[in-house]
Design a protein around this motif. Structure first.
Motif, mmCIF file in Angstrom:
data_model
loop_
_atom_site.group_PDB
_atom_site.id
_atom_site.type_symbol
_atom_site.label_atom_id
_atom_site.label_comp_id
_atom_site.label_asym_id
_atom_site.label_seq_id
_atom_site.Cartn_x
_atom_site.Cartn_y
_atom_site.Cartn_z
ATOM 1 N N ALA A 172 0.828 -1.208 0.000
ATOM 2 C CA ALA A 172 0.000 0.000 0.000
ATOM 3 C C ALA A 172 0.859 1.254 0.000
ATOM 4 O O ALA A 172 0.334 2.357 -0.153
ATOM 5 C CB ALA A 172 -0.915 0.010 1.230
ATOM 6 N N PRO A 185 -2.529 -1.387 -4.345
ATOM 7 C CA PRO A 185 -3.988 -1.413 -4.450
ATOM 8 C C PRO A 185 -4.513 -0.105 -5.051
ATOM 9 O O PRO A 185 -3.916 0.955 -4.853
ATOM 10 C CB PRO A 185 -4.450 -1.567 -2.991
ATOM 11 C CG PRO A 185 -3.239 -1.953 -2.214
ATOM 12 C CD PRO A 185 -2.066 -1.398 -2.954
ATOM 13 N N GLY A 199 -6.114 -4.562 -7.945
ATOM 14 C CA GLY A 199 -6.936 -4.921 -6.799
ATOM 15 C C GLY A 199 -7.266 -3.733 -5.914
ATOM 16 O O GLY A 199 -6.792 -2.610 -6.137
ATOM 17 N N HIS A 200 -8.065 -4.019 -4.896
ATOM 18 C CA HIS A 200 -8.489 -2.958 -3.981
ATOM 19 C C HIS A 200 -7.956 -3.148 -2.570
ATOM 20 O O HIS A 200 -8.059 -2.250 -1.742
ATOM 21 C CB HIS A 200 -10.022 -2.877 -3.945
ATOM 22 C CG HIS A 200 -10.622 -2.481 -5.262
ATOM 23 N ND1 HIS A 200 -10.679 -1.167 -5.686
ATOM 24 C CD2 HIS A 200 -11.160 -3.224 -6.267
ATOM 25 C CE1 HIS A 200 -11.238 -1.098 -6.883
ATOM 26 N NE2 HIS A 200 -11.537 -2.340 -7.253
ATOM 27 N N VAL A 201 -7.402 -4.321 -2.287
ATOM 28 C CA VAL A 201 -6.788 -4.578 -0.981
ATOM 29 C C VAL A 201 -5.426 -5.212 -1.225
ATOM 30 O O VAL A 201 -5.120 -5.692 -2.329
ATOM 31 C CB VAL A 201 -7.663 -5.511 -0.094
ATOM 32 C CG1 VAL A 201 -8.971 -4.829 0.267
ATOM 33 C CG2 VAL A 201 -7.924 -6.837 -0.788
ATOM 34 N N GLU A 221 -5.039 -8.718 -2.863
ATOM 35 C CA GLU A 221 -5.243 -8.784 -4.318
ATOM 36 C C GLU A 221 -4.007 -8.288 -5.064
ATOM 37 O O GLU A 221 -3.630 -8.846 -6.104
ATOM 38 C CB GLU A 221 -6.473 -7.960 -4.691
ATOM 39 C CG GLU A 221 -7.783 -8.548 -4.178
ATOM 40 C CD GLU A 221 -8.980 -7.646 -4.401
ATOM 41 O OE1 GLU A 221 -10.109 -8.092 -4.121
ATOM 42 O OE2 GLU A 221 -8.788 -6.494 -4.849
ATOM 43 N N SER A 222 -3.368 -7.250 -4.542
ATOM 44 C CA SER A 222 -2.120 -6.769 -5.144
ATOM 45 C C SER A 222 -1.028 -7.828 -5.029
ATOM 46 O O SER A 222 -0.213 -8.010 -5.946
ATOM 47 C CB SER A 222 -1.666 -5.472 -4.465
ATOM 48 O OG SER A 222 -2.626 -4.466 -4.586
#
Length: 404
Positions: free
Chosen positions: A81, A104, A126-128, A131-132
Motif C-alpha cells: 500500500a 492497491p 486490486g483494492h486490498v 489482491e495486489s
C-alpha cells in the motif's frame, strides 16, 4: 509440505552490518506528556524519521541484499500500500536492481509518487493488499522476478528485528514495547530480537480494530483471513498474517490489542501537538493503545512510531476527526425563537463561554419545530471535553433546547 523456516537472533545480528550505511539508527525520544497519561516513563521509537518514512527499508534491503547475482538479474517485484513499496524501490535501486511494485487502487498518492521517485515501476491491481499480492505473485511466475514479500520472509523479519536491538540499546531498562501490527513483520522481528536477550520484556502488538487479523488467527491456531477491512490505517490493513510472522507472534508476542479509529485519530493529533511528530495513522497505533489504557505500571514503555507517510488530505481529515474525538469540535443543534436578534443572542452566549463558532446553518422547516422557531446548527471549537460540557450547561441554563 515445505518446512517452515524461522529467523533467529543470529539473523537479526547479521542484518545490522549491511544496513549500517542504508538505514538510520532512528531517535528514541522521551515523552513527558505520554508519561503523564500512563503514569510511567514513556519513550517514542521514531521510525517515522527513517529513510523512506518508515521501518520498511530495513526488511526490504536485508531481503534484496541477500539475493544471488542470477536472482538480481531477474529483478524484484513487491506488493504494498506504500511503505514497503518505497523500501523495495530504494533498496533495489541502491543495489542496481530493477523493481516493480503492485499497489492497491486508491493507494495514497504521496506513497505512489515516492515509490516511482525511488525508481520502481508502479502497477495498480486490486483494492486490498491481498489482491495486489496475488498480482505480484503472478508477475513473478511470468517473468522470473523475485517476490519480496512485505512481511512473510525470514530475511524481512530479521531486518525489521534490528529495531528491537536499537530499542534495547537506547532504553536498556525497557519493560514494555508496543508495536503497530498489520502482517506482523515488525512486531515479529522486534519480539525475536528482544525476547532473545530480555525475555522479561513484554511485547504487545497493536492492530486497528477494523483490520485485525491476528486475534482471530491466534484463536484458530493458524492464519485466518479477516474480511471487510475498514480502517484509515492503510499501513496495517492486512487481512491475512503470514506463516512466518504468525508463528513468531504466537510464540513470542505477549498480547495483541486493538484500537478504534477514534483512538488512532486522537493519537495522531496528540503526536502532532505534543511531540511535534508527523505520523501516519498506522504509525500512531501504539500510542493510541497507551492513551486508551490510561494507566500502565510496567514501565519504562516504548511505543514504536512505525511510519510517517501520510497523505496531506487524509491528515487534514484525521486532525478534524481527532479533534472531534477529543471534544475539541462539537456539532450542536439549538432551537431558538425566530425573531430579530435571536441568532445574535445565541452567538453572544457561545462567545462568552469561550467557544469559537466555525460554521452556522439555519433550518426553518422541520416537523419538530413550532412556526415561530428556527433550528440553528453550529460547529464550534472548544478547549476539550470539559469546556464543551460547560458550554452545553450554559446554553441549557439560558433556556435553549440543545442537542449535541
Amino acid at each position: 509440505m515445505t518446512e517452515l523456516v524461522l529467523p533467529g537472533l543470529d539473523d537479526v545480528l547479521a542484518a545490522q552490518e549491511p544496513l549500517r550505511d542504508v538505514a538510520l539508527r532512528t531517535p528514541m525520544e522521551e515523552s513527558r506528556w505520554l508519561s503523564g497519561v500512563i503514569g510511567a516513563p514513556a519513550f517514542l521509537k521514531c521510525e517515522n524519521l527513517q529513510r523512506t518514512g518508515s521501518f520498511k527499508i530495513r526488511g526490504a534491503y536485508t531481503r534484496i541484499h541477500g539475493l544471488g547475482e542470477e536472482e538480481r538479474a531477474r529483478g524484484v517485484v513487491a506488493a504494498s500500500a506504500g511503505n514497503h513499496a518505497q523500501g523495495v524501490a530504494l533498496a533495489a535501486t541502491s543495489l542496481g536492481i530493477r523493481s516493480t511494485v503492485f499497489m492497491p487502487e486508491g493507494a495514497p498518492i504521496p506513497k505512489e509518487n515516492a515509490t516511482r521517485a525511488y525508481g520502481a515501476d508502479v502497477v495498480f491491481a486490486g483494492h486490498v493488499l491481498e489482491e495486489s499480492l496475488d498480482a505480484a505473485r503472478a508477475f513473478a511466475a511470468d517473468t522470473g522476478a523475485v517476490l519480496v514479500h512485505p512481511f512473510d520472509h525470514p530475511a524481512v523479519v530479521a531486518g525489521q528485528g534490528t529495531v528491537g536491538l536499537e530499542i534495547l540499546d537506547q532504553v536498556p531498562d525497557v519493560a514494555t514495547v508496543l508495536v503497530p501490527a498489520g502482517g506482523g513483520g515488525l512486531v515479529a522481528g522486534i519480539a525475536l530480537a528482544i525476547k532473545a536477550r530480555r525475555p522479561d520484556v513484554r511485547v504487545i502488538a497493536v492492530q486497528a480494530a477494523g483490520a485485525a487479523a491476528f486475534p482471530g488467527s491466534l484463536a484458530a491456531g493458524e492464519p485466518r483471513t479477516a474480511h471487510d477491512m475498514r480502517t484509515m490505517a492503510d499501513g496495517i490493513a492486512v487481512g491475512l498474517p503470514g506463516e512466518v510472522t504468525f508463528a513468531l507472534v504466537r510464540d513470542l508476542v505477549d498480547d495483541v490489542v486493538t484500537v478504534s479509529e477514534g483512538a488512532l485519530s486522537a493519537a495522531l493529533l496528540a503526536l502532532l501537538e505534543r511531540a511535534k511528530m508527523v505520523v501516519e495513522p498506522a504509525g500512531a497505533a501504539a500510542v493510541a493503545a497507551l492513551m486508551e489504557m490510561q494507566e500502565h505500571d510496567e514501565g519504562p514503555v516504548v511505543a514504536v512510531l512505525s511510519g510517517g507517510n501520510v497523505d496531506p488530505l487524509l491528515l487534514g481529515s484525521v486532525i478534524r476527526h481527532g479533534m472531534a474525538a477529543g471534544g475539541r469540535y462539537r456539532y450542536l443543534r439549538v432551537t431558538i425563537p425566530d425573531r430579530p436578534g435571536g441568532l445574535a443572542a445565541l452567538l453572544h452566549t457561545v462567545g462568552e463561554s469561550g467557544a469559537n463558532v466555525l460554521e452556522v446553518v439555519h433550518h426553518r422547516i422541520s416537523p419538530s419545530l413550532e412556526i415561530d422557531q428556527v433550528e440553528v446548527r453550529l460547529q464550534v471549537e472548544t478547549r476539550g471535553r470539559e469546556h464543551a460540557a460547560s458550554l452545553l450547561r450554559r446554553l441549557r441554563e439560558d433556556g435553549y433546547v440543545v442537542e449535541g
